[in-house]
Scaffold this motif. Structure first.
Motif, mmCIF file in Angstrom:
data_model
loop_
_atom_site.group_PDB
_atom_site.id
_atom_site.type_symbol
_atom_site.label_atom_id
_atom_site.label_comp_id
_atom_site.label_asym_id
_atom_site.label_seq_id
_atom_site.Cartn_x
_atom_site.Cartn_y
_atom_site.Cartn_z
ATOM 1 N N LYS A 263 -15.111 -1.020 -3.576
ATOM 2 C CA LYS A 263 -16.027 0.009 -4.089
ATOM 3 C C LYS A 263 -17.065 0.424 -3.054
ATOM 4 N N ILE A 264 -16.652 0.470 -1.782
ATOM 5 C CA ILE A 264 -17.589 0.888 -0.731
ATOM 6 C C ILE A 264 -17.945 2.368 -0.862
ATOM 7 N N ASP A 265 -17.160 3.109 -1.652
ATOM 8 C CA ASP A 265 -17.482 4.516 -1.888
ATOM 9 C C ASP A 265 -18.730 4.678 -2.742
ATOM 10 N N LEU A 266 -19.192 3.582 -3.356
ATOM 11 C CA LEU A 266 -20.352 3.660 -4.247
ATOM 12 C C LEU A 266 -21.653 3.247 -3.565
ATOM 13 N N VAL A 267 -21.584 2.845 -2.285
ATOM 14 C CA VAL A 267 -22.802 2.392 -1.592
ATOM 15 C C VAL A 267 -22.928 3.104 -0.246
ATOM 16 N N THR B 223 -7.299 -1.790 -10.240
ATOM 17 C CA THR B 223 -7.252 -0.513 -9.518
ATOM 18 C C THR B 223 -6.605 -0.709 -8.154
ATOM 19 N N PHE B 224 -6.977 -1.786 -7.485
ATOM 20 C CA PHE B 224 -6.399 -2.110 -6.179
ATOM 21 C C PHE B 224 -4.890 -2.312 -6.288
ATOM 22 N N MET B 225 -4.468 -3.086 -7.275
ATOM 23 C CA MET B 225 -3.038 -3.345 -7.475
ATOM 24 C C MET B 225 -2.272 -2.040 -7.687
ATOM 25 N N PRO C 47 -13.848 -4.317 4.236
ATOM 26 C CA PRO C 47 -14.386 -3.395 3.223
ATOM 27 C C PRO C 47 -13.329 -2.355 2.849
ATOM 28 N N ILE C 48 -13.198 -2.054 1.559
ATOM 29 C CA ILE C 48 -12.208 -1.074 1.105
ATOM 30 C C ILE C 48 -12.768 -0.258 -0.051
ATOM 31 N N SER C 49 -12.083 0.835 -0.337
ATOM 32 C CA SER C 49 -12.252 1.529 -1.610
ATOM 33 C C SER C 49 -10.869 1.617 -2.229
ATOM 34 N N ALA C 50 -10.610 0.803 -3.246
ATOM 35 C CA ALA C 50 -9.306 0.840 -3.905
ATOM 36 C C ALA C 50 -9.083 2.184 -4.585
ATOM 37 N N LEU C 51 -10.147 2.758 -5.122
ATOM 38 C CA LEU C 51 -10.029 4.025 -5.832
ATOM 39 C C LEU C 51 -9.602 5.146 -4.888
ATOM 40 N N SER D 250 -9.196 3.766 0.781
ATOM 41 C CA SER D 250 -9.774 3.564 2.110
ATOM 42 C C SER D 250 -9.506 2.157 2.639
ATOM 43 N N ASN D 251 -8.988 2.075 3.871
ATOM 44 C CA ASN D 251 -8.795 0.825 4.621
ATOM 45 C C ASN D 251 -7.691 -0.073 4.055
ATOM 46 N N LEU D 252 -6.888 0.419 3.127
ATOM 47 C CA LEU D 252 -5.834 -0.416 2.554
ATOM 48 C C LEU D 252 -4.709 -0.673 3.558
ATOM 49 N N THR D 253 -4.432 0.303 4.425
ATOM 50 C CA THR D 253 -3.396 0.106 5.445
ATOM 51 C C THR D 253 -3.771 -1.029 6.387
ATOM 52 N N HIS D 254 -5.024 -1.076 6.787
ATOM 53 C CA HIS D 254 -5.505 -2.164 7.653
ATOM 54 C C HIS D 254 -5.370 -3.513 6.947
ATOM 55 N N LEU D 255 -5.697 -3.550 5.676
ATOM 56 C CA LEU D 255 -5.583 -4.795 4.917
ATOM 57 C C LEU D 255 -4.132 -5.271 4.874
ATOM 58 N N VAL D 256 -3.202 -4.358 4.622
ATOM 59 C CA VAL D 256 -1.781 -4.726 4.597
ATOM 60 C C VAL D 256 -1.341 -5.255 5.960
ATOM 61 N N ASP D 257 -1.768 -4.599 7.028
ATOM 62 C CA ASP D 257 -1.405 -5.041 8.386
ATOM 63 C C ASP D 257 -1.898 -6.462 8.649
#
Length: 300
Positions: free
Chosen positions: A124-128, A22-24, A151-155, A158-165
């Motif tokens: 999956k931080i959207d689930l907790v 899902t992340f990919m 922490p991210i939500s691939a679905l 959320s926070n994927l831009t920060h991870l790429v940076d």
């Protein structure tokens, strides 16, 4: 290409079903890795390419590391572990809802030998509830010398831009390995067979999913911009064949209908999909069958 262009290979590793595929797919904006709620969905390394003005990140989605139960499982784990020695950074992905498990320690032990930056990605931080994240971070942070915990939500993205940076800070200057419009190194036929397998995983019961393979027998363009595809779904037992076909062929029709829709989106053409089901007993433990279906551990 920009001056000081950066490029690097990033392995995504973790237990089965933590959301690597899902992340990919979210990262590159297109489905190339199949997604399922059933563990051990990914069987080969699948590379997804994210290209920006100044960076090219090549993500490698690996099979989930688990205790193998057959030769196919051995192959899957070997693929995942070998990838760690070939990359510029590693994303160790865990499931926020499930938390720490035995399989995580197995991976953490191997990460101790990795001489590349390792990021802990809590998916999956959207689930907790947000309050549940801090104890989870505290539990993991001392188990490995992580470059950062993100922490991210691939679905949800959320926070994927920060991870790429953060990844951009840790990969070297290098060439653009793939053209800007490339999103994967996998051939079209492989992706099509995976899309079909994804639909079998989605529709069938527990005893079927991991005993199937999909072989593309024929693919050709026909008049009226139609692509004819003939594929065989291989399973291990006659009872499983009956489940996949379903009463009066209804299950196979549903699998074909859903798969055709995704394949048409991928190819941008109308598709005539002809599906067959064959039995190859115990194929997951037969080296010759594994090679025939594309699982060759000597290539990794």
């Amino acid at each position: 290409m920009a001056d000081n262009f950066k490029s690097g290979f990033i392995a995504i590793i973790g237990r089965p079903n933590v959301g690597k595929s899902t992340f990919m797919n979210k990262m590159i904006g297109q489905k190339i890795a199949i997604m399922s709620d059933k563990a051990q969905t990914t069987r080969n390394r699948i590379q997804g390419v994210l290209t920006t003005d100044d960076t090219q990140l090549v993500f490698i989605d690996t099979p989930g590391i688990h205790k193998p139960k057959h030769r196919l499982g051995d192959f899957m784990v070997k693929v995942a572990e070998n990838t760690l020695n070939e990359v510029d950074a590693v994303l160790f992905m865990v499931n926020a809802k499930e938390g720490y498990g035995k399989g995580d320690q197995y991976i953490l032990d191997r990460l101790q030998q990795v001489k590349r930056p390792v990021f802990l990605v809590i998916n999956k931080i959207d689930l907790v509830h947000p309050d549940a994240l801090l104890p989870l971070i505290d539990h993991y942070k001392d188990k490995c010398d992580f470059e950062e915990i993100i922490p991210i939500s691939a679905l949800q993205g959320s926070n994927l831009t920060h991870l790429v940076d953060e990844l951009k800070k840790h990969i070297p200057e290098g060439p653009q390995y793939y053209p800007e419009d490339h999103v994967t190194d996998q051939p079209e036929r492989f992706i099509i067979s995976e899309l079909i397998r994804e639909k079998v995983l989605a529709f069938t019961r527990e005893e079927v999913p991991h005993s199937i393979a999909v072989v593309l027998e024929n693919m050709e363009e026909r008049p009226s911009n139609t692509v004819f595809i003939q594929a065989t779904i291989v399973t291990e037992r006659h009872t499983q064949k009956g489940i996949i076909i379903g009463k009066q062929g209804t299950m196979l029709k549903n699998i074909g209908k859903k798969a055709r829709s995704d394949i048409e989106a991928l190819l941008g053409s109308k598709v005539y999909l002809d599906l067959w089901v064959k039995v190859r007993e115990d194929w997951r433990n037969r080296q010759s069958q594994l090679h025939e279906f594309g699982f060759r551990s000597d290539e990794y």
